[in-house]
Design a protein around this motif. Structure first.
Motif, PDB file in Angstrom:
ATOM      1  N   PRO A  14     -29.675 -11.394 -20.592  1.00 33.96           N
ATOM      2  CA  PRO A  14     -29.597 -10.688 -21.701  1.00 33.96           C
ATOM      3  C   PRO A  14     -30.590 -10.903 -22.716  1.00 33.96           C
ATOM      4  O   PRO A  14     -30.980 -10.060 -23.717  1.00 33.96           O
ATOM      5  N   GLU A  15     -31.261 -12.229 -22.811  1.00 29.06           N
ATOM      6  CA  GLU A  15     -32.093 -12.632 -24.104  1.00 29.06           C
ATOM      7  C   GLU A  15     -33.260 -11.576 -23.654  1.00 29.06           C
ATOM      8  O   GLU A  15     -34.117 -11.566 -24.944  1.00 29.06           O
ATOM      9  N   LEU A  16     -33.687 -11.002 -22.712  1.00 21.78           N
ATOM     10  CA  LEU A  16     -34.826 -10.353 -22.463  1.00 21.78           C
ATOM     11  C   LEU A  16     -34.517  -8.760 -22.159  1.00 21.78           C
ATOM     12  O   LEU A  16     -35.552  -7.912 -22.835  1.00 21.78           O
ATOM     13  N   ASN A  17     -33.408  -8.362 -22.175  1.00 18.82           N
ATOM     14  CA  ASN A  17     -33.103  -7.023 -21.870  1.00 18.82           C
ATOM     15  C   ASN A  17     -33.105  -6.075 -22.972  1.00 18.82           C
ATOM     16  O   ASN A  17     -33.412  -4.961 -22.917  1.00 18.82           O
ATOM     17  N   GLU A  18     -32.997  -6.631 -24.164  1.00 19.73           N
ATOM     18  CA  GLU A  18     -33.182  -5.516 -25.381  1.00 19.73           C
ATOM     19  C   GLU A  18     -34.405  -4.943 -25.334  1.00 19.73           C
ATOM     20  O   GLU A  18     -34.843  -3.710 -25.877  1.00 19.73           O
ATOM     21  N   SER A  19     -35.630  -5.561 -24.815  1.00 21.58           N
ATOM     22  CA  SER A  19     -36.915  -5.295 -25.263  1.00 21.58           C
ATOM     23  C   SER A  19     -37.704  -5.118 -23.828  1.00 21.58           C
ATOM     24  O   SER A  19     -38.785  -5.351 -23.589  1.00 21.58           O
ATOM     25  N   LEU A  20     -36.884  -4.671 -22.677  1.00 24.77           N
ATOM     26  CA  LEU A  20     -37.317  -4.747 -21.291  1.00 24.77           C
ATOM     27  C   LEU A  20     -38.518  -4.015 -20.969  1.00 24.77           C
ATOM     28  O   LEU A  20     -39.358  -4.226 -20.396  1.00 24.77           O
ATOM     29  N   GLU A  21     -38.349  -2.779 -21.529  1.00 27.38           N
ATOM     30  CA  GLU A  21     -39.247  -1.765 -21.300  1.00 27.38           C
ATOM     31  C   GLU A  21     -40.674  -2.308 -22.002  1.00 27.38           C
ATOM     32  O   GLU A  21     -41.791  -2.227 -21.448  1.00 27.38           O
ATOM     33  N   ASN A  22     -40.768  -2.716 -23.055  1.00 26.63           N
ATOM     34  CA  ASN A  22     -41.789  -3.244 -23.802  1.00 26.63           C
ATOM     35  C   ASN A  22     -42.336  -4.507 -23.027  1.00 26.63           C
ATOM     36  O   ASN A  22     -43.770  -4.717 -22.955  1.00 26.63           O
ATOM     37  N   LEU A  23     -41.509  -5.395 -22.732  1.00 30.01           N
ATOM     38  CA  LEU A  23     -41.839  -6.592 -22.019  1.00 30.01           C
ATOM     39  C   LEU A  23     -42.675  -6.314 -20.732  1.00 30.01           C
ATOM     40  O   LEU A  23     -43.731  -6.852 -20.442  1.00 30.01           O
ATOM     41  N   VAL A  24     -42.127  -5.186 -19.810  1.00 27.50           N
ATOM     42  CA  VAL A  24     -42.869  -4.796 -18.771  1.00 27.50           C
ATOM     43  C   VAL A  24     -44.196  -4.195 -19.042  1.00 27.50           C
ATOM     44  O   VAL A  24     -45.133  -4.620 -18.342  1.00 27.50           O
ATOM     45  N   GLY A  25     -43.962  -3.626 -20.156  1.00 23.10           N
ATOM     46  CA  GLY A  25     -45.599  -3.136 -20.528  1.00 23.10           C
ATOM     47  C   GLY A  25     -46.645  -4.059 -20.962  1.00 23.10           C
ATOM     48  O   GLY A  25     -47.943  -3.900 -20.444  1.00 23.10           O
ATOM     49  N   ARG A  26     -46.098  -5.090 -21.679  1.00 22.64           N
ATOM     50  CA  ARG A  26     -47.034  -6.163 -21.822  1.00 22.64           C
ATOM     51  C   ARG A  26     -47.491  -6.890 -20.729  1.00 22.64           C
ATOM     52  O   ARG A  26     -48.615  -7.149 -20.516  1.00 22.64           O
ATOM     53  N   ALA A  27     -46.618  -7.075 -19.794  1.00 21.83           N
ATOM     54  CA  ALA A  27     -47.035  -7.713 -18.545  1.00 21.83           C
ATOM     55  C   ALA A  27     -47.992  -6.934 -17.774  1.00 21.83           C
ATOM     56  O   ALA A  27     -49.101  -7.671 -17.198  1.00 21.83           O
ATOM     57  N   ARG A  28     -47.841  -5.588 -17.475  1.00 21.80           N
ATOM     58  CA  ARG A  28     -48.703  -5.018 -16.906  1.00 21.80           C
ATOM     59  C   ARG A  28     -50.153  -4.972 -17.415  1.00 21.80           C
ATOM     60  O   ARG A  28     -51.247  -5.098 -16.777  1.00 21.80           O
ATOM     61  N   GLU A  29     -50.146  -4.855 -18.946  1.00 18.07           N
ATOM     62  CA  GLU A  29     -51.309  -5.028 -19.431  1.00 18.07           C
ATOM     63  C   GLU A  29     -51.933  -6.277 -19.348  1.00 18.07           C
ATOM     64  O   GLU A  29     -53.416  -6.384 -19.329  1.00 18.07           O
ATOM     65  N   ALA A  30     -51.408  -7.331 -19.299  1.00 20.39           N
ATOM     66  CA  ALA A  30     -51.746  -8.686 -18.953  1.00 20.39           C
ATOM     67  C   ALA A  30     -52.264  -8.898 -17.708  1.00 20.39           C
ATOM     68  O   ALA A  30     -52.931  -9.882 -17.086  1.00 20.39           O
ATOM     69  N   GLY A  31     -51.890  -8.053 -16.516  1.00 21.88           N
ATOM     70  CA  GLY A  31     -52.295  -8.224 -15.266  1.00 21.88           C
ATOM     71  C   GLY A  31     -51.562  -8.534 -14.249  1.00 21.88           C
ATOM     72  O   GLY A  31     -51.734  -8.787 -13.261  1.00 21.88           O
ATOM     73  N   VAL A  32     -50.288  -8.644 -14.935  1.00 21.88           N
ATOM     74  CA  VAL A  32     -49.115  -9.152 -13.887  1.00 21.88           C
ATOM     75  C   VAL A  32     -48.363  -7.670 -13.185  1.00 21.88           C
ATOM     76  O   VAL A  32     -47.656  -6.949 -13.768  1.00 21.88           O
ATOM     77  N   THR A  33     -48.761  -7.782 -11.894  1.00 23.04           N
ATOM     78  CA  THR A  33     -48.618  -6.710 -11.349  1.00 23.04           C
ATOM     79  C   THR A  33     -47.286  -6.566 -10.497  1.00 23.04           C
ATOM     80  O   THR A  33     -46.740  -5.552 -10.000  1.00 23.04           O
TER      81      THR A  33
END
Length: 254
Positions: A14-33
């Protein structure tokens, strides 16, 4: 930056679910595939699988040692059912935790052994949680030749690292390597990157400069930078080697 694999992240909490879409986007931009999502217990299995299926990430199944209580056999029964129903990348996170409470120490050992048996049955690696119990966890692993896996969030000594590696296991390295007195600089200097995989353990253990804040997979770039500093290798090489290690250990297609 070469592709990065976060081999241990709880982005379904739950600590991360509120912004999960944004979190995944930032991860992809950082190269986390790719991300590997370890289980905790039956209270969060559904969230884990939903996030994994939504984003194409790879779920584990297991019972966290801190969730091993008097009812652990019921929890293990749920895990067995899941393993029989669908594919998982590993059995985890499992192991021993003697940091907070040793009331269920016997049960923790029993759950650990039973889940290792499941990993061997399904030919899966395991992700080991061993807080304040690394030597004890190594002793268990030594009983199972052919077992493979990772000591998640490794934070032990050089001697413990060498003992873990001698079993054929890998070391999961995350934000702690950036901590001034974390001790992992000595470990990396001694053992190198041959058996190292990257992880965040998000939302926990954020690296410097985010220490004490909520962790997320995009912060793995700071772990890569620190490992490059410690080894003298280019960041791209660190990313490539650790990704290859993760692909090999978890049988992830490149």
């Amino acid at each position: 930056m070469n592709p990065i694999i976060d081999t241990h992240t709880h982005i379904y909490l739950p600590e991360l679910n509120e912004s999960l879409e944004n979190l995944v986007g930032r991860a992809r931009e950082a190269g986390v595939t790719q991300m590997l999502l370890p289980a905790i217990d039956s209270e969060t299995h559904q969230q884990l699988l939903q996030v994994a299926d939504t984003y194409g990430y790879l779920p584990m199944m297991g019972l966290h040692p801190c969730s091993v209580k008097a009812n652990f056999e019921a929890e293990l029964s749920i895990i067995k059912n899941y393993l029989a129903q669908r594919s998982f990348i590993a059995v985890g996170e499992i192991g021993l935790d003697f940091y907070w409470d040793r009331t269920f120490e016997k049960e923790q050992y029993e759950a650990f052994h039973q889940q290792i048996a499941l990993a061997l049955e399904y030919n899966l690696p395991i992700s080991i949680h061993s807080r304040n119990a690394t030597p004890e966890a190594i002793d268990v692993v030594r009983q199972y030749p052919g077992l493979r896996g990772v000591f998640h969030c490794f934070s032990g000594s050089v001697e413990e690292a060498e003992a873990a590696l001698a079993t054929g296991f890998y070391l999961g390295i995350g934000g702690v390597v950036t901590f001034k007195n974390g001790g992992l600089d000595k470990v990396i200097n001694a053992v190198g990157l041959d058996k190292v995989v990257l992880e965040t353990d998000a939302p926990y253990l954020a690296p410097v400069p985010f220490r004490g804040k909520r962790n997320e997979p995009s912060y793995l770039t700071h772990v890569v930078a620190k490992l490059a500093e410690l080894t003298g290798l280019p960041e791209a090489t660190v990313a490539a080697r650790t990704t290859e290690n993760a692909q090999h250990l978890f049988n992830i297609k490149g």
